[in-house]
Scaffold this motif. Structure first.
Motif, PDB file in Angstrom:
ATOM      1  N   UNK A   1      -0.437   5.595   1.145  1.00 16.47           N
ATOM      2  CA  UNK A   1      -0.891   4.290   0.214  1.00 16.47           C
ATOM      3  C   UNK A   1      -1.846   3.637   1.056  1.00 16.47           C
ATOM      4  N   UNK A   2      -3.009   2.888   0.282  1.00 20.28           N
ATOM      5  CA  UNK A   2      -3.878   2.442   0.847  1.00 20.28           C
ATOM      6  C   UNK A   2      -4.880   3.147   1.871  1.00 20.28           C
ATOM      7  N   UNK A   3      -4.941   4.589   1.841  1.00 18.96           N
ATOM      8  CA  UNK A   3      -5.555   5.500   2.812  1.00 18.96           C
ATOM      9  C   UNK A   3      -6.942   5.947   2.159  1.00 18.96           C
ATOM     10  N   UNK A   4      -7.288   5.398   1.424  1.00 16.93           N
ATOM     11  CA  UNK A   4      -8.683   5.785   0.704  1.00 16.93           C
ATOM     12  C   UNK A   4      -8.754   7.209   0.535  1.00 16.93           C
ATOM     13  N   UNK A   5      -9.461   7.984   1.368  1.00 11.01           N
ATOM     14  CA  UNK A   5      -9.530   9.503   0.932  1.00 11.01           C
ATOM     15  C   UNK A   5      -8.302  10.179   0.814  1.00 11.01           C
TER      16      UNK A   5
END
Length: 589
Positions: free
Chosen positions: A452-456
């Protein structure tokens, strides 16, 4: 080794990071050792080493996600390129990144390659970004070689620049900055050739490079104006007689940039207000002691700061030693003095990394340009053997001793071996610090399952399928809100109009008049809800853009917060793949 590390990350192998770091050092450090030890190396050897290293580093970026673009900015430019391919026209609206409409250089390159070869846009993007990255390194080598007359200095400067925080990912992604950087450096190189040798072909090349840089990326265009102005002003201050023609090319570049911004890309001014305000707010928050509430940047650990600090300390020592020598010998080389000013700006800019949660990102973006001069100065100091502690003169005075000429190669022997070892260690530490503190964040340095909320690491089949459904079932340009990743996918794969200020709707335990008013004010037609927001804390310390709880999230969203949308009158769940849901909010039909 890095391929094994990436594979291990995808299946959750605990020791996969060891393979990654071994793979980085095994390739990077021997190249640096070779460049430092071969003081009289020829141009061909140094160039091949530098370009081989650049290609290796680009392949590491590509191997992270070889099948698709995953970083939000890359997806935005993938969409811009796809729109050009499909419409055959420039300046088409791009709701995912509106300012990119007026800076189509990268998208036009990718669309041209796709149109000529039939390759998918993703494949064309990988090729265009890779070529742009390699050309930038090649022109940087040529520029330093021309200024220093030393293949070793040029090679070490390029290897040092490869330790910039954004070198591995941001500066080689399919982003409009990647397309602009080679023309930025080409304009600097052509300006150098014109100032030292004359000739209108160099002026023409410089002006053309300015034009392509300007239509490719706004920040790089502004940086080019400042760089050429710095070079011209320092030349006027240092060299005699003064040649006022030094101001010609900076003036031409300023006219080109202003003309483009004032007559074509007028929206870029308002677009850049946000990051400027972010810097101001960061400083104000630091002074007042208040916390930030809009950052989605991953926190930097104390250990990462230690490694980065050691590398920066080494650079600072070399910088001070070289600056002292330049003062003592009354150096009259305008380009070295311009690099010295740029080095000072680099160290001042690096202070921004300690200014709150957004500090590391601000410092990293600034270092894309300021790392060039400090890399050149570090290379000169290491290859020429600048004395950190001067030897004593005939009268026993250490600090009064005249330094050797800067163009004299330092003697070999044990002194050479110790310099090579110390220089290689410093540059390796810089590389480790850059990879650990750059992009992706250390927690996502290997690819793997959803974060979660980890971009790639937040882009997976569930989110992409939902975005594809939005495009096929809802049509284009609907107002869609969601977490950082859902909005990114909806605005690119889904072709929707993103709404990013939706965090309060998700954090609310109960739906009330405040939430209704926010939906109406933002004209939100659809909301995307990913149930994994209730299972994981955000990797980047925020679930949403402009997250009201950024940096202060201690537990995932609750089942009540995520499930309340199913109980609202007038809200319909239109899509559910078991993980991602899409709700119609009843606004606009």
């Amino acid at each position: 080794m890095i391929a094994l590390g990436y594979a291990g990350g995808r299946i959750g192998t605990g020791n996969a990071q060891y393979a990654y770091w071994i793979g980085q050092v095994v390739v990077f450090t021997p190249v640096v050792v070779r460049l430092l030890s071969r003081r009289m190396a020829g141009v061909a050897e140094s160039f091949v080493l530098v370009m081989g290293l650049a290609l290796n580093q680009y392949l590491l970026k590509w191997m992270y996600s070889p099948d698709q673009f995953r970083f939000p900015d890359e997806l935005q430019h993938w969409l811009a390129t796809t729109v050009i391919v499909q419409s055959g026209e420039l300046f088409q609206p791009n709701p995912a990144l509106p300012p990119a409409v007026h800076f189509p250089g990268l998208a036009e390159m990718g669309a041209a390659l796709t149109s000529m070869t039939g390759l998918p846009v993703t494949a064309s993007g990988v090729i265009v970004a890779g070529i742009a990255h390699l050309v930038f390194v090649a022109v940087l080598f040529a520029a330093v070689l021309r200024a220093s007359n030393s293949p070793a200095v040029a090679g070490v400067a390029c290897a040092t620049y490869a330790t910039a925080l954004h070198y591995l990912f941001f500066n080689s992604m399919f982003l409009y900055q990647t397309a602009a950087l080679p023309f930025f450096m080409l304009a600097v190189w052509a300006t150098r050739r014109w100032r030292t040798e004359g000739g209108w072909p160099f002026v023409v090349l410089a002006v053309l490079s300015m034009g392509v840089c300007t239509v490719s990326h706004h920040v790089t265009a502004f940086a080019l104006v400042l760089t050429l102005t710095l070079l011209a002003v320092v030349e006027l201050v240092v060299q005699r007689p003064r040649r006022w023609s030094a101001l010609v090319l900076p003036g031409v570049d300023l006219v080109i940039v202003l003309a483009w911004v004032l007559f074509v890309a007028r929206d870029v001014v308002s677009y850049l207000e946000a990051p400027v305000d972010q810097v101001i707010d960061t400083v104000n928050n630091l002074i007042s002691g208040t916390s930030e509430a809009s950052s989605t940047t991953a926190a930097i650990s104390f250990g990462q700061l230690i490694v980065q600090g050691l590398g920066l300390l080494g650079l600072f020592v070399l910088y001070v030693a070289l600056l002292r020598d330049m003062f003592q010998r009354s150096d009259r080389d305008a380009w070295r003095w311009a690099a010295a000013v740029g080095g000072a700006i680099f160290f001042a800019g690096n202070g921004a990394r300690f200014l709150g949660q957004n500090g590391p990102e601000i410092a990293a973006r600034l270092s894309t340009f300021t790392y060039v001069p400090i890399s050149i100065l570090a290379a000169i100091a290491l290859v020429r053997g600048v004395q950190i502690i001067p030897a004593k003169d005939a009268d026993g005075h250490r600090w009064r001793a005249s330094p050797p000429a800067i163009d004299v190669i330092a003697p070999g022997g044990w002194n050479l071996y110790s310099r090579v070892a110390a220089g290689s260690l410093m540059i390796t530490v810089l590389m480790i610090g850059a990879r650990a503190g750059g992009w992706p964040p250390i927690g996502s340095i290997l690819p793997g399952p959803y974060l979660a909320g980890g971009f790639e690491r937040s882009v997976d089949a569930y989110g992409v399928d939902a975005a594809d459904w939005e495009r096929d079932s809802l049509g284009h340009d609907n107002r869609v809100g969601g977490d950082v990743t859902s909005v990114s996918l909806a605005s690119t794969y889904g072709r929707q109009d993103p709404v990013r200020e939706v965090g309060p709707l998700y954090y609310a335990d109960e739906w009330g008049l405040t939430e209704d008013q926010l939906v109406n004010d933002l004209y939100i037609q659809y909301l995307v809800v990913d149930k994994r927001l209730g299972e994981q804390l955000p990797e980047g310390e925020a679930y949403f853009e402009n997250d009201p709880h950024a940096g202060n999230i201690t537990s995932p969203l609750t089942a009540t917060q995520l499930g309340k949308f199913d109980t609202l009158t007038g809200v319909d769940r239109l899509y559910d793949n078991g993980t991602v849901r899409v709700y119609r909010m009843g606004v606009g039909g």
